[in-house]
Each structure stands twice: as C-alpha cells, then as structure tokens.
Scaffold this active site. Structure first.
Site: not given
Lengths: 387, 387
Positions: A15, A18-19, A118, A174, A245, A311
């Site tokens: 992967g 960004n993370w 994915f 991230a 969470k 978000r």
C-alpha cells in the site's frame, strides 16, 4: 547457548496511500537504524498509475517530466510519493514496486496498509506468493461488521494468506506522522501457539536463523523518536477501537453542532469509550482487554483525536448546524469519499439488534437512531441516561 | 420489617461562587423533586458583601436598588446570584444565608463548595456547630500536596468537623452546568464502618428516622436530566483527578502552542492520564481504583475538558506562542487569579523528588522542568519516551 540469527528480515509495505507512504517512511528509517535485524531495503507496493509531475514541483525538469510517467518510477527517482504524500521526502531505501507478487515474495514481514475495500482483492492477488513463515501487520482501520459477526481485517488477511497477521492502530493522522509531528501508536501481536481453529496445522515457525518476531522486534520496526510505540497482545481491541470510535466521533460532532460545550462533549466521549470497551468484551471475550480501550493510543487517544477533528466529527457537526441530513453534508464536503462512522453505526446497530442488545449500548443506538431520523439530537442526554 | 423514615434531610451548601451557586440550583431542584427524602429548602451560605445592582439588570427598580444592598438580600429577592452567577434563575427554595453557623447548624447534608484557600478558615468557623451525624460532600477541586504527603480536602473537612465527607468532581465547567447544558459528574462516598484512625470512636450514625445516606440517596441529591451522576467509593481518586489533570492540561497547552497537531495532543493526554492513575495507585493504594481515572467523569472526561479549554491549557499555549514565561501570561490573562496547574506541578514534583520517583512520572516531571526553564517544550517527546 542459542546461536545468533545469521539472516535478516525483509520488510514489504503493501500500500502507498498517504498512510501507507508514511508507514513506509518510518519502517525504512528503522530498517536502516537496526541493521542487525533488517535488510535496509523496504519494498512498497504501488498501485501503478500514470502521473504528470507538476511544473511547480521543485524537481521538475522539462527534459524528463514533460510527459506523464509511472508513479512508481517517480517515487524511485524523486524519493517522494508526489501523488499521495507530497512534499515529504521518503528514505532512499523505500523501493516502489508495482508488481504485488514481486513486492511480497521475499518479504518476511508484510505490512498491509490499503483501503479496506481492497483487502479481499489484494489477498487474492497475493495468494501463494508469500513466504509460509512470513508475519504480517495490518494498519487497516476498522472491522467488518455484518449481522452475523464482526471480523477483523487482520484475521481476514491472516486466514486468506495462511500467515499470522497482527494490527497497528492509534491516534495517527497520517500527514502529522509523515511530518514527524509527535504521535503514538499501538501494535498488537499475539500469534497462536500450536494448532487452532484458524490455523489447524499451526503456524509455520519463523526460521531460527532469522531474528525472533516478538514484541521487542516489532517495537524496533515501528518506534521512532517522533512515533512512540507500545506493543500489546490484544489484536481485537486494537482493531475495534479504530472502527467504533467513529460512532462516538459522530455523537461528539452532534454535541458540538448544538453548541453544548466542553462538558457535554467530554461526557459523550466518556460514555462512548465505555461502550467501545463493552462491545469488545462482549464479543471478543477471549482476547479483548479493558486496558486496550482505556489506556492505549488505539483506544482513548484515537478517540480524542477523532472527536477533535476528522471527517466524522466535522460532518455530524455541520449536519446539526445546517439542519441537513448527514448524507447531504457528506456529498458536499467529502468530494466523493465516504464517512466510515455512519456505516459502522448502522452495521453495529444491525448486529446488536439481532441479539436484542440495543439497550445495552445506548450511545451507539442513539447515534444510529439520530442518523436515521428516528430520534432527535437534542434528546441525546435522555437517550443515554442511566437511572 | 423496617419502619419508613419519618424525618427528612436538610441540605446546606457552604459557598456561593459560580460553582457553589450552580450546585445549589441543582440540589434545590432535587430537594423539590424528592419530597420523600428532603426538606425543600436549601440554605446557601453567602460570604456577605455589599453589591450595587446594575441599572441594566432587568429587575432594577430605582426605588429599591439605587443604593448598594447586601448580596444575600438580593439573592433572596431576585433569586439570582447577580454577582457570581448572573442571568441564571435560582430556584426559590435556595435561601441565601450570611451566617455560616446558622446555615450549617440544622443541616444533615453539608455540601462544601468554596475556593480551596478558604477551607481551613471555614472549618474553624463551623467548629462545633454541625450536627454530629451530618454527612458532607466536598466539591472543592484539587488536593493539598506538600513534600510530606497528599491530603484530600474531603479528609481535612471531615477530620476537622468530626463528620464524614465525600467528594464530587467531574467535567464540570460551572457556567455550562448552570445553563443546563448536558454534563456528567462523579460523586465519591465511602464512610468507614467502625473505628478508624481518622474516626477513633467511629462515625456517629445517621439516625434511623432519616433516610439512609447511601449511593442511591446521593444520586437523588445530585442527578438531573442535564447533569448525570455516577456514584463511586473512591474518594481519593475523585479528588486527585481534579488536581492532577491541571498538570496534563499544561502539557497539552504546550503541544498546542507548538502547533504539533491532534496526534501529539492525544498522546500527551494519554500519557498524562496513566500518570494520574499511577500516582493515585502509588500513594493511595488502599482506596484508589484504576477505573476512577480511566472510566469516570472525574478522570478521563475532566481531563478532556481541561485540555480542550480552561485556563491552564490556555496560558501554557500562549506562553509557547509568545515565547514568554507562563507567569507573565498568567498576570496578563487571568486578572489576578492564579493558575492551579503550575503550583500543582511544582508541589507534585517536590513530593516525587523527595521519594526518588521523578523518573516514574516522566510527563509530570517534564512539565515541571519546562515551567522552571530547565527543559525545552520541543523535547517533550524525548522526555516522555519509554524504550
């Protein structure tokens, strides 16, 4: 007397979002810092795409970059993931690798860091290419909740590939981690000894000529001066924290949208934290530890971060302030991305309802009812009151 | 068969600042709501002073209010503490009482809610005037830390007056509670049975013709639809939380001042929460419960509230942003009031240093060193790193 291991671990990160890129950076810093344990090279699997480098990029050279190039080529040339983690230099020992089987085949340590939708497809692509004694760590946030049960992505990966998979989760935005702003995380790792339901033949042991993969080893793999790691054994708790969470973050967003103040927000977070823990203890009684939720970065700290921003919190707050359904806010604000909290709230409710346990989780239930329009935000205190 | 109690409790609140007035409001709502347990009247001791009602006050009548009046008279006429909790209607059964001995003498329940520096003097004034079987609850935040030991205000009050005193603390910004914005709190109550060191003759029992003072009774006294109460037995934990969280709030303010982001702040709060708990377990081993810190409003929730706002957080943040010592910011911002966190950090450090335990509490120690100018805020991650 035990002989010192003569071989070294090879690490691959599956992967490069960004993370994934931020974790590759950390891990590559540590493979260099601990040459007694690791080969320095860290392969990072990149989903190949064409990318046109911006003429504003400091490394832009019209002779080289006037046409779109392969993202993996750009990463390996500029040592920067210009698309998903721009402006952050990656160590030169991060090697972007577009073929997933090539990336994985000689890895003794596999770190999964892909969007959760994915996971299945990636495991299918990897099938049969991993070393049988490889160990994995999943950085994928969340769990898969269906009315029938809750499954952890680490378990899905481990079972599908026939290797053991632990988990990493924490208060980890991230971009902050990538910028080396101080953060903590929690790694969970607890491979079974002997045959189990999931591993009927037992795990294939890590060869004796490789350094042992234990909690201290995993700390060496992930801990940095700016990224503090605690390693625990509770894989279920670490994974659940990152999913549940988001329900609490929605409740905190509701309260902030109403302008109810700091007391109310802290109260909702406290109640939510205890419901997260109760859910873990009720459904993963064998493994879930109270302390994972109330003491570790993956629990209370990730909850705090998610309720102060993120978000789910933001969209819930705006939905109250603007008097619009959260789906409308999601469409307006997230540019096609989806809120995890709303689907988790619905999935968890379905799961609880089927077991007649909605009343045992008043905050989770209230969030679901409010999202469905069947309860009012203003009644949240009544909905969670225990007499 | 037990006879039903024939008498009712009389409640007095000692103190009428903004938190004292808010608690008086809550308690008076509950004495009316539970006539089987309480006389409706709640006496509120008021430190008498002259007050000139503003001509802008909606109840201002030039014929009555052109001269300064006694604050207790205004409260009993307008049913509002115009000086310390303006614009909040108080129930008419709150009776402001300027004589402290008159206020306390027939009370079976005494609620202490005064600034901590006045506790000793108030106990001296009350000496000999309380009913021997009265029970008390202290809402005074903090503990008294000297190099020799840590004493709880509830213990100080109880021992000095020869009655038992529990504690109330939580994520309770007074103005939010007074405005009936949703909040939670924790009440701790655990009277000893039989003779103890502090009560060599044992406590005088509550007469059988009065309702028993137990956890359910205390919930009836404090719980409101907008103010949710959990009653526990850990008086030390409840009291310590309200003091130690101020040290953590300073650390969180430092991190916010540096602009380090949400991960860093959550990390510091998590580490701080565990040090709060460790301090409690180490020094009040008999009584302090882990859960008080990690699960109750007085622990994790109050910590969250204090790190999201509050004066300790604010001054620490400004001190980093402006590059000034926190004492200067305190003088500029607080209008003569004092930060609790700085003195608590210093007192706790003195206490730990004498016992050779500074290294066991790296965050508490780091905050103290930074405040003294002996360490840099930027080194906080290193100072709290555990390898």
């Amino acid at each position: 007397m035990t002989n010192a291991p003569t071989k070294k671990h090879r690490v691959t990160v599956v992967g490069s979002g960004n993370w994934g890129s931020a974790i590759s950076k950390i891990v590559a810093e540590n493979t260099k810092a601990h040459p007694e344990l690791f080969h320095p090279e860290v392969k990072m699997w990149v989903y190949e795409e064409e990318y046109q480098l911006s003429p504003n990029h400091p490394a832009y050279d019209p002779a080289k970059h006037s046409q779109p190039e392969k993202l993996s080529t750009i990463i390996n040339t500029l040592h920067e993931n210009v698309k998903y983690l721009p402006s952050i230099p990656l160590p030169e020992n991060v090697i972007a690798t577009p073929n997933i089987r090539t990336a994985a085949e000689d890895a003794t340590i596999l770190i999964f860091n892909v969007p959760h939708q994915f996971v299945f497809n990636i495991c299918n692509q990897l099938d049969g290419s991993c070393l049988p004694y490889a160990r994995a760590v999943s950085c994928i946030k969340g769990v898969d909740v269906t009315p029938d049960g809750v499954s952890l992505f680490s378990d899905t990966i481990g079972k599908r590939l026939g290797i053991y998979c632990g988990a990493l989760s924490g208060a980890n935005i991230a971009n902050e981690v990538a910028a080396e702003k101080f953060s903590e995380t929690t790694v969970a790792y607890n491979p079974p000894i002997g045959p189990t339901k999931d591993y009927p033949n037992g795990l294939v042991e890590v060869p004796a000529d490789l350094p042992a993969v234990d909690h201290a080893f995993l700390k060496s793999l992930f801990h940095r001066p700016y990224f503090h790691v605690r390693v625990v054994s509770d894989v279920a708790g670490v994974s659940l924290g990152g999913a549940l969470k988001n329900i609490v973050a929605i409740a905190a967003g509701f309260v902030d949208g109403l302008g109810w103040g700091n007391n109310a927000k802290a109260a909702v977070m406290r109640v939510g934290l205890l419901e997260m823990r109760k859910f873990g203890k009720m459904f993963f009684a064998d493994s879930c530890k109270s302390a994972t939720f109330t003491e570790e970065s993956c629990g209370v700290a990730d909850l705090i971060t998610s309720c102060n921003g993120g978000r789910n919190h933001k969209c819930a707050k705006l939905s109250v302030q603007k008097g619009k359904p959260i789906e409308e806010i999601e469409a307006e604000e997230l540019n096609g991305q989806k809120l995890q909290g709303t689907s988790t709230a619905s999935e968890v409710n379905e799961y609880l309802k089927r077991r007649g346990l909605e009343a045992e989780f008043p905050l989770f239930t209230a969030v679901h009812l409010i999202l469905k329009g069947e309860a009012k935000v203003e009644n949240l205190p009544d909905l969670i009151e225990t007499l």
